[in-house]
Scaffold this motif. Sequence first.
Motif, PDB file in Angstrom:
ATOM      1  N   THR A 143      52.952 115.584  22.319  1.00 25.08           N
ATOM      2  CA  THR A 143      52.712 116.887  21.697  1.00 25.08           C
ATOM      3  C   THR A 143      51.733 117.705  22.526  1.00 25.08           C
ATOM      4  O   THR A 143      51.931 118.903  22.729  1.00 25.08           O
ATOM      5  CB  THR A 143      52.176 116.689  20.260  1.00 25.08           C
ATOM      6  OG1 THR A 143      53.147 115.963  19.519  1.00 25.08           O
ATOM      7  CG2 THR A 143      51.900 118.010  19.578  1.00 25.08           C
ATOM      8  N   SER A 144      50.699 117.070  23.013  1.00 25.27           N
ATOM      9  CA  SER A 144      49.698 117.743  23.842  1.00 25.27           C
ATOM     10  C   SER A 144      50.327 118.305  25.119  1.00 25.27           C
ATOM     11  O   SER A 144      50.063 119.446  25.506  1.00 25.27           O
ATOM     12  CB  SER A 144      48.584 116.760  24.176  1.00 25.27           C
ATOM     13  OG  SER A 144      47.725 117.260  25.151  1.00 25.27           O
ATOM     14  N   VAL A 152      50.818 127.522  29.174  1.00 26.27           N
ATOM     15  CA  VAL A 152      50.903 128.140  30.506  1.00 26.27           C
ATOM     16  C   VAL A 152      51.854 129.330  30.458  1.00 26.27           C
ATOM     17  O   VAL A 152      51.528 130.425  30.934  1.00 26.27           O
ATOM     18  CB  VAL A 152      51.368 127.126  31.575  1.00 26.27           C
ATOM     19  CG1 VAL A 152      51.678 127.819  32.898  1.00 26.27           C
ATOM     20  CG2 VAL A 152      50.320 126.045  31.776  1.00 26.27           C
ATOM     21  N   PHE A 153      53.025 129.137  29.855  1.00 26.69           N
ATOM     22  CA  PHE A 153      53.985 130.245  29.756  1.00 26.69           C
ATOM     23  C   PHE A 153      53.443 131.363  28.873  1.00 26.69           C
ATOM     24  O   PHE A 153      53.631 132.538  29.170  1.00 26.69           O
ATOM     25  CB  PHE A 153      55.340 129.750  29.240  1.00 26.69           C
ATOM     26  CG  PHE A 153      56.163 129.107  30.312  1.00 26.69           C
ATOM     27  CD1 PHE A 153      56.952 129.867  31.162  1.00 26.69           C
ATOM     28  CD2 PHE A 153      56.125 127.732  30.486  1.00 26.69           C
ATOM     29  CE1 PHE A 153      57.700 129.283  32.172  1.00 26.69           C
ATOM     30  CE2 PHE A 153      56.872 127.129  31.498  1.00 26.69           C
ATOM     31  CZ  PHE A 153      57.657 127.909  32.344  1.00 26.69           C
ATOM     32  N   THR A 167      53.019 130.082  41.535  1.00 24.35           N
ATOM     33  CA  THR A 167      51.746 129.749  40.897  1.00 24.35           C
ATOM     34  C   THR A 167      51.975 129.157  39.511  1.00 24.35           C
ATOM     35  O   THR A 167      51.373 128.146  39.144  1.00 24.35           O
ATOM     36  CB  THR A 167      50.856 131.000  40.793  1.00 24.35           C
ATOM     37  OG1 THR A 167      50.639 131.516  42.107  1.00 24.35           O
ATOM     38  CG2 THR A 167      49.526 130.697  40.135  1.00 24.35           C
ATOM     39  N   VAL A 168      52.860 129.781  38.743  1.00 23.73           N
ATOM     40  CA  VAL A 168      53.139 129.310  37.378  1.00 23.73           C
ATOM     41  C   VAL A 168      53.805 127.934  37.415  1.00 23.73           C
ATOM     42  O   VAL A 168      53.417 127.022  36.687  1.00 23.73           O
ATOM     43  CB  VAL A 168      54.022 130.323  36.616  1.00 23.73           C
ATOM     44  CG1 VAL A 168      54.378 129.809  35.230  1.00 23.73           C
ATOM     45  CG2 VAL A 168      53.312 131.673  36.512  1.00 23.73           C
ATOM     46  N   ILE A 173      53.736 121.914  36.783  1.00 27.00           N
ATOM     47  CA  ILE A 173      53.953 120.606  37.404  1.00 27.00           C
ATOM     48  C   ILE A 173      52.636 119.830  37.501  1.00 27.00           C
ATOM     49  O   ILE A 173      52.585 118.628  37.229  1.00 27.00           O
ATOM     50  CB  ILE A 173      54.627 120.768  38.781  1.00 27.00           C
ATOM     51  CG1 ILE A 173      56.054 121.302  38.580  1.00 27.00           C
ATOM     52  CG2 ILE A 173      54.629 119.453  39.552  1.00 27.00           C
ATOM     53  CD1 ILE A 173      56.700 121.845  39.824  1.00 27.00           C
ATOM     54  N   LYS A 174      51.563 120.526  37.855  1.00 29.31           N
ATOM     55  CA  LYS A 174      50.253 119.879  37.957  1.00 29.31           C
ATOM     56  C   LYS A 174      49.845 119.278  36.609  1.00 29.31           C
ATOM     57  O   LYS A 174      49.347 118.146  36.542  1.00 29.31           O
ATOM     58  CB  LYS A 174      49.204 120.899  38.421  1.00 29.31           C
ATOM     59  CG  LYS A 174      47.833 120.323  38.608  1.00 29.31           C
ATOM     60  CD  LYS A 174      46.876 121.387  39.118  1.00 29.31           C
ATOM     61  CE  LYS A 174      45.475 120.813  39.255  1.00 29.31           C
ATOM     62  NZ  LYS A 174      44.523 121.839  39.697  1.00 29.31           N
ATOM     63  N   ILE A 175      50.080 120.017  35.536  1.00 28.95           N
ATOM     64  CA  ILE A 175      49.744 119.500  34.199  1.00 28.95           C
ATOM     65  C   ILE A 175      50.596 118.272  33.890  1.00 28.95           C
ATOM     66  O   ILE A 175      50.082 117.234  33.460  1.00 28.95           O
ATOM     67  CB  ILE A 175      49.945 120.586  33.128  1.00 28.95           C
ATOM     68  CG1 ILE A 175      48.874 121.673  33.281  1.00 28.95           C
ATOM     69  CG2 ILE A 175      49.906 119.987  31.718  1.00 28.95           C
ATOM     70  CD1 ILE A 175      49.133 122.915  32.453  1.00 28.95           C
TER      71      ILE A 175
END
Length: 187
Positions: A143-144, A152-153, A167-168, A173-175
């Motif tokens: 869920t997190s 982000v969106f 960047t987005v 992907i990093k998250i």
Amino acid sequence: MRNFDRRYVRTEKTIYKAMINLLQEKDPESLTLEDMVNEADINKSTFYLHYQSLDQLVSALEDDLVSGVSSAVYSLPNPHSIEDFFQIIFNYCSSNKELVKAVLRASTFRFNHKIENLFKKQLIPLKPIKRNKITDENTFLVTSLIQAEVGVFRIWVLDGCRFNKETVLAQCIKIAESEVYKNILIK
């Protein structure tokens, strides 16, 4: 039968577009039925032929967004990469910015639940989990992760989409690939 009447369909589109326009410029909590019917240039009884409330109209916008994202993601080959997953969502959101912005501005717990259900249906490659208790760590992490990605969106859209696509996508992907979520994603 009524749904195939061209006038009914045209009015439905007018109401839909009017709500999107209103949500671009007004705070969702301050919207009234009067605002809606004035924007759509219809009377209240016409509105009620289509929707029982403004909330039901917002729910229809949410359903359209979730359905569009779902269709876009289901077009991906299976299995697909996290990069492909976020790329296709980004492309859909870029092509439907007004709808996305309207829904994100008016979003409710109901919308968050719809998005979570969509992501959990293997759209993002999550490992299956067995829930043994209400606060199972994996359930919380799934869920997190989903809400972090939606965040982000949300920030990107509500900030006027001023950051470029790379960047987005890199942020999403990093998250997803962060240490916190590594045990819940299928690689």
